[in-house]
Design an enzyme around this catalytic site. Sequence first.
Site, PDB file in Angstrom:
ATOM      1  N   CYS A   1      34.107  27.631 -44.710  1.00 18.12           N
ATOM      2  CA  CYS A   1      34.930  27.123 -45.808  1.00 18.12           C
ATOM      3  C   CYS A   1      34.346  25.812 -46.341  1.00 18.12           C
ATOM      4  O   CYS A   1      33.319  25.826 -47.012  1.00 18.12           O
ATOM      5  CB  CYS A   1      36.375  26.971 -45.349  1.00 18.12           C
ATOM      6  SG  CYS A   1      37.555  26.804 -46.719  1.00 18.12           S
TER       7      CYS A   1
ATOM      8  N   HIS B   1      37.553  32.330 -43.232  1.00 23.25           N
ATOM      9  CA  HIS B   1      37.698  31.783 -41.883  1.00 23.25           C
ATOM     10  C   HIS B   1      37.581  32.912 -40.861  1.00 23.25           C
ATOM     11  O   HIS B   1      38.602  33.499 -40.453  1.00 23.25           O
ATOM     12  CB  HIS B   1      39.047  31.075 -41.731  1.00 23.25           C
ATOM     13  CG  HIS B   1      39.164  29.804 -42.510  1.00 23.25           C
ATOM     14  ND1 HIS B   1      38.942  28.569 -41.944  1.00 23.25           N
ATOM     15  CD2 HIS B   1      39.464  29.581 -43.810  1.00 23.25           C
ATOM     16  CE1 HIS B   1      39.113  27.627 -42.871  1.00 23.25           C
ATOM     17  NE2 HIS B   1      39.431  28.220 -44.010  1.00 23.25           N
TER      18      HIS B   1
ATOM     19  N   GLU C   1      37.141  32.891 -37.777  1.00 23.21           N
ATOM     20  CA  GLU C   1      37.713  32.607 -36.458  1.00 23.21           C
ATOM     21  C   GLU C   1      39.112  33.185 -36.290  1.00 23.21           C
ATOM     22  O   GLU C   1      39.569  33.415 -35.162  1.00 23.21           O
ATOM     23  CB  GLU C   1      37.763  31.098 -36.198  1.00 23.21           C
ATOM     24  CG  GLU C   1      38.635  30.285 -37.136  1.00 23.21           C
ATOM     25  CD  GLU C   1      37.917  29.792 -38.374  1.00 23.21           C
ATOM     26  OE1 GLU C   1      38.458  28.911 -39.077  1.00 23.21           O
ATOM     27  OE2 GLU C   1      36.816  30.291 -38.644  1.00 23.21           O
TER      28      GLU C   1
END
Length: 604
Positions: A400, A527, A529
């Site tokens: 990001c 993102h 994750e």
Amino acid sequence: MKYILVTGGVISGVGKGVIASSIGTILRSCRIRVTSIKIDPYINIDAGTFSPYEHGEVFVLDDGGEVDLDLGNYERFLDVTLHRDNNITTGKIYQQVINRERHGDYLGKTVQVVPHITDAIQEWVTRVAYIPVDGDEAVPDVCIIELGGVIGDIEGMPFVEAFRQFQFRVKRENIICVHVSLIPQPKTTGEQKTKPTQASVRELRGLGLSPDIIICRSVTPMEDEVKNKISLFCHVAPDQVYCVHDVTSIYRVPLLLESQGATDFFINRLHLDVPSPHPRRQMMRWKELADRYDRLLKEVTIALVGKYTKLEDAYASVIKALQHAALAVNHRLDLKYIEAADLEPERVHDDPQKYHEAWKELVGANGILVPGGFGTRGIEGKILAAQWARKKKVPYLGVCLGMQCAVIEFARNVLGHGDANSVEFDSASKHHVVIEMPEHNPGQMGGTMRLGKRKTIFKTDKSLLRKLYHNKDSVDERHRHRYEVNPEYVDQLEGKGLHFVGRSEDGERMEIMELEDHPYFVGVQYHPEYISRPMNPSAPYLGLLLASCNKLQQFAARGFRPSPRMSFCESDEDVDDSDDGDEVVRLTARVSSADLLDQNNSAA
């Protein structure tokens, strides 16, 4: 529907989220479908406007819900996909009740906490508990509800009262109350103290809820004498007092609960219909995962260059994703937290020691990660970290804002636009290589960004990240951003070797960048994750760890193909370094817990 209510006592942050997730894990091992609800008693509508220092990271769901980080624990442990309504806040409940009042639903009545607020809470829980979360249309069997905060908090009182009533609505045999409490152990005496837990349980019972299980958090394993004392004074049987002491990794918590009889208790107490007699294959795999984590000897050092490094929870999902990937490449993660502002030249005058220590950590790292964030503080430090990684060919992953910083650095030092910047940081710059998305910012702060799951389409077959994603044409990942790379500069950037290999469906938004002639210099606007799992790590993070361990070329030589041998190694020494890429896939190709539920009778 069966319900498990998890409450906390003595202090907040005692580990309710991990314990609630672990309870779900041991139930899933018996092929029982589980969903989760997290209750946060704050008045905010959601977690979207929190500072990371206030409440840790903001976790984003597929539907764009900005929620508490505990829902990330639930998704990672249970391998389910939750929804924004799985996070209840006081603000949401009161907003719903007030809207009903304005609509005239309570016409003629005085709107009160009891019964209107408490009824709204019960209706919300009942409705959300039946929403499928496994990726199919099957209704869950058990709903695990975590009540945030501590029993006795004024904010949580309406919820406690709601569940006091709820136990009679759903009948006592269909709900279990689990109370998680701290057992302090002062260093002066070394004695485990039970009085705080006694007081907490007394208050809980005084409010109308009696715990069926007390889970005691302690530094060391709890002595039988202490367990019997809690049983005596807290009105529970000794075998319903569990101890969760500090362990080497959170992967051991489900195993710890199961070893104390939690699985049998939940099944018998809730009269659960188990499809087959206690299939434990998934728990064996959790044990293998935990043992493997403890046995790792080789280390890989990753520098996390961020703005909120004083609080680990601010990067909870990022840290978990790094750990998942490190485990997959058979290395122990040595994570160095670097405050981005400490890398900036101005720090030399303010605090030279911090400046030199920060650069020492950065220079010594095997790989560099720059995560997301907002605001101008530390931006120049992140840009310097990207520059170091680019010029010194250190593996780099920008997530990001980390991708945007890499683009800014490239525009400044390769394209020659010395004042290149983001409109977020410098509105007067002549070269805004990162711009705002006005349609996602209509003047309000909460829930107005580009949020949730979006499709990214690969534009070339030569992309390294595409190969890490198993040569998929597109990937669905979760987003949370308000700024994006300026399309007007894309041709200039690509002309110098910074390629945008993944774009949005309309082709206008740059989603994935890769730098040519570099071991691993990758940026992603989304993102990754958020959907990383312990046994199925995120592809961009896996690539970073592979490159940082000098294993990416070996993995590429195999064509990024899964190994036919899908089993954990018995020990670190069993892995031949010449075939480390093979070891990566033995871990990553095995498992989602949904697969485990469907394959309990098949060979590992």
